[in-house]
Structures are given as C-alpha cells and as structure tokens.
Design a protein around this motif. Structure first.
Motif, PDB file in Angstrom:
ATOM      1  N   CYS A   1       9.193  -4.417   2.387  1.00 20.50           N
ATOM      2  CA  CYS A   1       8.589  -3.620   1.111  1.00 20.50           C
ATOM      3  C   CYS A   1       9.129  -3.545  -0.132  1.00 20.50           C
ATOM      4  CB  CYS A   1       8.696  -1.777   0.884  1.00 20.50           C
ATOM      5  SG  CYS A   1       7.309  -0.940   2.157  1.00 20.50           S
ATOM      6  N   HIS A   2      10.455  -4.756  -0.207  1.00 22.76           N
ATOM      7  CA  HIS A   2      11.279  -4.930  -0.902  1.00 22.76           C
ATOM      8  C   HIS A   2      10.417  -5.860  -2.195  1.00 22.76           C
ATOM      9  CE1 HIS A   2      15.158  -3.899   1.202  1.00 22.76           C
ATOM     10  NE2 HIS A   2      14.338  -2.993   1.255  1.00 22.76           N
ATOM     11  N   PRO A   3       9.665  -7.080  -2.559  1.00 21.92           N
ATOM     12  CA  PRO A   3       9.242  -7.528  -3.338  1.00 21.92           C
ATOM     13  C   PRO A   3       8.866  -6.686  -4.151  1.00 21.92           C
ATOM     14  CG  PRO A   3       8.965  -8.616  -1.249  1.00 21.92           C
ATOM     15  CD  PRO A   3       8.991  -7.015  -0.946  1.00 21.92           C
ATOM     16  N   PHE A   4       7.936  -5.526  -4.016  1.00 24.47           N
ATOM     17  CA  PHE A   4       7.254  -4.971  -4.467  1.00 24.47           C
ATOM     18  C   PHE A   4       7.708  -3.254  -5.538  1.00 24.47           C
ATOM     19  CE2 PHE A   4       4.989  -6.167  -1.116  1.00 24.47           C
ATOM     20  CZ  PHE A   4       4.483  -7.300  -1.615  1.00 24.47           C
ATOM     21  N   LEU A   5       9.472  -3.516  -5.390  1.00 26.46           N
ATOM     22  CA  LEU A   5       9.880  -2.586  -5.763  1.00 26.46           C
ATOM     23  C   LEU A   5      10.137  -1.918  -7.027  1.00 26.46           C
ATOM     24  CD1 LEU A   5      13.081  -1.661  -2.672  1.00 26.46           C
ATOM     25  CD2 LEU A   5      11.462  -0.786  -3.001  1.00 26.46           C
ATOM     26  N   ARG A   6      10.364  -3.290  -7.214  1.00 31.15           N
ATOM     27  CA  ARG A   6      11.000  -2.725  -9.015  1.00 31.15           C
ATOM     28  C   ARG A   6       9.961  -2.404  -9.956  1.00 31.15           C
ATOM     29  NH1 ARG A   6      13.056  -8.111 -12.428  1.00 31.15           N
ATOM     30  NH2 ARG A   6      13.087  -7.101 -14.036  1.00 31.15           N
TER      31      ARG A   6
ATOM     32  N   PHE B   1       0.751  -0.978   0.145  1.00 25.02           N
ATOM     33  CA  PHE B   1       0.462  -0.199   0.430  1.00 25.02           C
ATOM     34  C   PHE B   1       1.239   1.080   0.196  1.00 25.02           C
ATOM     35  CE2 PHE B   1      -2.322   3.293   2.836  1.00 25.02           C
ATOM     36  CZ  PHE B   1      -3.388   3.677   1.176  1.00 25.02           C
ATOM     37  N   ILE B   2       1.829   0.961   0.648  1.00 19.81           N
ATOM     38  CA  ILE B   2       3.103   2.039   0.474  1.00 19.81           C
ATOM     39  C   ILE B   2       3.414   2.587  -0.748  1.00 19.81           C
ATOM     40  CG2 ILE B   2       5.607   3.030   1.362  1.00 19.81           C
ATOM     41  CD1 ILE B   2       4.718   1.292   4.330  1.00 19.81           C
ATOM     42  N   LEU B   3       3.849   1.871  -1.263  1.00 23.51           N
ATOM     43  CA  LEU B   3       3.853   2.288  -2.925  1.00 23.51           C
ATOM     44  C   LEU B   3       3.207   2.198  -3.715  1.00 23.51           C
ATOM     45  CD1 LEU B   3       6.061  -1.253  -2.477  1.00 23.51           C
ATOM     46  CD2 LEU B   3       7.737   1.039  -3.160  1.00 23.51           C
ATOM     47  N   LYS B   4       1.467   2.011  -3.484  1.00 28.52           N
ATOM     48  CA  LYS B   4       0.713   2.219  -4.596  1.00 28.52           C
ATOM     49  C   LYS B   4      -0.099   3.595  -4.322  1.00 28.52           C
ATOM     50  CE  LYS B   4      -1.950  -2.080  -4.565  1.00 28.52           C
ATOM     51  NZ  LYS B   4      -2.916  -2.880  -4.078  1.00 28.52           N
ATOM     52  N   LEU B   5       0.971   4.408  -2.865  1.00 27.22           N
ATOM     53  CA  LEU B   5       0.281   5.050  -2.678  1.00 27.22           C
ATOM     54  C   LEU B   5       2.031   6.465  -2.830  1.00 27.22           C
ATOM     55  CD1 LEU B   5      -1.614   8.044  -0.665  1.00 27.22           C
ATOM     56  CD2 LEU B   5       0.183   7.088   0.572  1.00 27.22           C
ATOM     57  N   ALA B   6       2.249   5.886  -3.474  1.00 27.43           N
ATOM     58  CA  ALA B   6       3.598   6.825  -3.158  1.00 27.43           C
ATOM     59  C   ALA B   6       3.619   6.899  -5.364  1.00 27.43           C
ATOM     60  CB  ALA B   6       4.671   5.593  -3.274  1.00 27.43           C
ATOM     61  N   MET B   7       2.842   5.659  -5.500  1.00 24.64           N
ATOM     62  CA  MET B   7       2.451   5.788  -7.564  1.00 24.64           C
ATOM     63  C   MET B   7       2.119   7.647  -7.301  1.00 24.64           C
ATOM     64  SD  MET B   7       1.718   3.247 -10.330  1.00 24.64           S
ATOM     65  CE  MET B   7       0.212   2.229  -9.747  1.00 24.64           C
ATOM     66  N   TYR B   8       0.041   7.295  -6.893  1.00 19.75           N
ATOM     67  CA  TYR B   8      -0.919   7.624  -7.114  1.00 19.75           C
ATOM     68  C   TYR B   8      -0.165   9.604  -6.636  1.00 19.75           C
ATOM     69  CZ  TYR B   8      -4.896  10.422  -6.068  1.00 19.75           C
ATOM     70  OH  TYR B   8      -6.730  11.383  -6.107  1.00 19.75           O
TER      71      TYR B   8
ATOM     72  N   GLY C   1      27.335   0.767   7.087  1.00 24.12           N
ATOM     73  CA  GLY C   1      28.299   1.158   5.796  1.00 24.12           C
ATOM     74  C   GLY C   1      27.754   2.560   5.334  1.00 24.12           C
ATOM     75  N   LYS C   2      28.563   3.404   4.701  1.00 24.15           N
ATOM     76  CA  LYS C   2      28.284   4.882   5.053  1.00 24.15           C
ATOM     77  C   LYS C   2      27.791   4.712   3.326  1.00 24.15           C
ATOM     78  CE  LYS C   2      30.419   9.558   3.766  1.00 24.15           C
ATOM     79  NZ  LYS C   2      31.304  10.192   3.526  1.00 24.15           N
ATOM     80  N   ASN C   3      27.542   4.213   2.536  1.00 20.99           N
ATOM     81  CA  ASN C   3      26.783   3.516   1.080  1.00 20.99           C
ATOM     82  C   ASN C   3      26.544   2.529   1.223  1.00 20.99           C
ATOM     83  OD1 ASN C   3      27.623   6.412  -0.008  1.00 20.99           O
ATOM     84  ND2 ASN C   3      29.576   5.791  -0.097  1.00 20.99           N
ATOM     85  N   SER C   4      25.996   2.282   1.828  1.00 19.71           N
ATOM     86  CA  SER C   4      25.606   0.735   1.735  1.00 19.71           C
ATOM     87  C   SER C   4      23.556   0.810   1.366  1.00 19.71           C
ATOM     88  CB  SER C   4      24.896   0.167   3.541  1.00 19.71           C
ATOM     89  OG  SER C   4      26.536  -0.353   3.362  1.00 19.71           O
ATOM     90  N   VAL C   5      23.543   0.219   0.468  1.00 23.20           N
ATOM     91  CA  VAL C   5      22.279  -0.081  -0.446  1.00 23.20           C
ATOM     92  C   VAL C   5      21.587  -1.135  -0.045  1.00 23.20           C
ATOM     93  CG1 VAL C   5      20.629   0.418  -2.528  1.00 23.20           C
ATOM     94  CG2 VAL C   5      22.144   2.008  -1.589  1.00 23.20           C
ATOM     95  N   PRO C   6      20.458  -1.474  -0.091  1.00 23.74           N
ATOM     96  CA  PRO C   6      19.568  -3.101   0.324  1.00 23.74           C
ATOM     97  C   PRO C   6      19.498  -3.584  -1.826  1.00 23.74           C
ATOM     98  CG  PRO C   6      18.120  -1.400   0.882  1.00 23.74           C
ATOM     99  CD  PRO C   6      19.668  -0.848   0.589  1.00 23.74           C
ATOM    100  N   SER C   7      20.116  -4.860  -1.861  1.00 28.69           N
ATOM    101  CA  SER C   7      20.431  -5.430  -3.355  1.00 28.69           C
ATOM    102  C   SER C   7      18.829  -4.704  -3.971  1.00 28.69           C
ATOM    103  CB  SER C   7      20.457  -6.713  -2.743  1.00 28.69           C
ATOM    104  OG  SER C   7      20.285  -7.369  -4.255  1.00 28.69           O
ATOM    105  N   ALA C   8      17.740  -5.087  -3.627  1.00 25.65           N
ATOM    106  CA  ALA C   8      16.692  -5.043  -3.872  1.00 25.65           C
ATOM    107  C   ALA C   8      16.159  -3.702  -3.953  1.00 25.65           C
ATOM    108  CB  ALA C   8      15.546  -5.152  -3.242  1.00 25.65           C
TER     109      ALA C   8
ATOM    110  N   GLY D   1      12.186   1.848   0.321  1.00 24.94           N
ATOM    111  CA  GLY D   1      13.602   1.072  -0.008  1.00 24.94           C
ATOM    112  C   GLY D   1      13.878   0.723   1.202  1.00 24.94           C
ATOM    113  N   ASN D   2      14.057   1.076   2.430  1.00 22.88           N
ATOM    114  CA  ASN D   2      14.722   1.132   4.038  1.00 22.88           C
ATOM    115  C   ASN D   2      13.637  -0.235   4.299  1.00 22.88           C
ATOM    116  OD1 ASN D   2      16.670   1.204   5.835  1.00 22.88           O
ATOM    117  ND2 ASN D   2      15.204   2.467   7.105  1.00 22.88           N
ATOM    118  N   GLN D   3      12.351  -0.703   3.940  1.00 22.63           N
ATOM    119  CA  GLN D   3      12.221  -1.454   4.110  1.00 22.63           C
ATOM    120  C   GLN D   3      11.913  -3.563   3.790  1.00 22.63           C
ATOM    121  OE1 GLN D   3      10.666  -1.140   7.484  1.00 22.63           O
ATOM    122  NE2 GLN D   3      11.059   1.523   7.789  1.00 22.63           N
TER     123      GLN D   3
END
Length: 201
Positions: free
Chosen positions: A98-103, A67-74, A132-139, A93-95
């Motif tokens: 939510c990662h299965p829906f990010l793409r 729902f969080i990502l659906k709201l972002a799209m809206y 890590g300073k520039n660590s970003v989740p794989s998803a 992206g930090n949760q």
C-alpha cells in the motif's frame, strides 16, 4: 499477512470458509458496513468485528492494495466515518504493497490533527513488520509528516491539549489504548519545520 496473527482456535479457517463464497472486495465492503452499524473496538486485536475487517483486508491486499485506500477515502469523505477510515489508513501504513499510494490518500483522508494521532495509535496496535517500539515505515512517516505541515498553528494549538476520548479509557473490559499526543507525533515523525513551534514539545 496480518490474518496469520489472528488465527485463534480455528476462527480464521471457519470465517474464511464462510466468506470464501464472496469476492474479496465484497467481503471487505461487508466488513466495513458492519463497522458502521456496530462500533468495534479498533484498538483490540481480539475484537470480532476488527478481526473480520482485517481478514477481509488481507484478501484484497495482494491484488488491489490501492482499493483499500480508495475505500478509506470514501468512508471518510462521503460517509464522514472517522475511526473506520483511520483504521484502514493504519492498516495500509503497515503493508508495503500500500505504501506507493499512502501520500495521495492520506492527504485526502486526514482532516484534523487528531486524525494523525489516531492513525498512529491504531498503527501501533497492529502486528508490525518493523521492529522497535516507535518504528514507523518511511512511506507512512513521510505521508503523515506532509499532512502535519498542512495544519496551521491555530489548528495545532487547538488540538494539542485535547484529552483522550473518555470512551477510550482503560477498564476491565476494554484494552489499554496507546495515547498518541501531538507532541509524540512530532517526535515519532521527526518533524522540525515551523508549524511544530506551536506544539509544546
């Protein structure tokens, strides 16, 4: 949960007691509407509007992270509100939930190369679960990398030399904003495909 970080002098408990009368999604919609009426400082963890938005996001996250990502799209595509949508993407992206829906949703929400830089900049203001300073989740990295490759060389060249938003400069009253250039995006996301050639790395 991110709200634990923002539990300052009982504010979390007080705000929660008031908002607990509303369903979590209604709380979130109210918080998003507030950002449309009064532009918050999304880069400041002490901003009251950002705090209420994060609190509401934390309530929705366990039961319906998509729902969080659906709201972002809206917000981005129907209301054409950029910064609020990008903050929602950064939060997602930090949760891990939510990662299965990010793409899917990053592909739909990000329109400009500067959206990539803002999402990453906002992500780095959150209390991240990765070290890590520039660590970003794989998803998140994969979703942003794929979107980066959707932009052609002209678009990337046009936006790579854009200066920081004048309203985002550091002052005595505003926090220092992490400036993420397209060059830094390339390095953080480890992009090496053809379109990157037009970015001065």
């Amino acid at each position: 949960a991110a709200s634990d970080v923002y539990n300052r002098q009982g504010i979390n408990a007080e705000y929660g007691s008031i908002m607990s009368f509303l369903p979590p999604k209604v709380q979130l919609l109210n918080a998003v509407c507030t950002t449309l009426l009064t532009q918050p400082s999304f880069y400041s963890s002490t901003d009251a509007i950002r705090f209420s938005l994060v609190f509401a996001l934390d309530q929705v996250l366990p039961k319906d992270p998509e729902f969080i990502l659906k709201l972002a799209m809206y917000v981005r595509n129907e209301l054409n509100i950029r910064s609020t949508a990008n903050f929602l993407l950064a939060y997602a992206g930090n949760q891990p939930k939510c990662h299965p829906f990010l793409r899917k949703y990053i592909h739909e929400c990000i329109r400009l190369p500067t959206d990539l830089t803002e999402v990453l900049g906002l992500y780095f203001t959150l209390p991240r679960y990765l070290k890590g300073k520039n660590s970003v989740p794989s998803a998140l990295r994969k979703a942003l990398s794929e979107k980066f490759l959707d932009f052609d060389e002209y678009q990337l060249a046009k936006y790579q030399n854009k200066k920081k938003n004048p309203t985002a400069q550091k002052s005595e009253k505003t926090p220092e904003i992490p400036h993420i250039s397209l060059k830094k995006v390339v390095r953080i996301l480890h992009i090496s495909e053809k379109p990157v050639l037009c970015v001065d790395t």
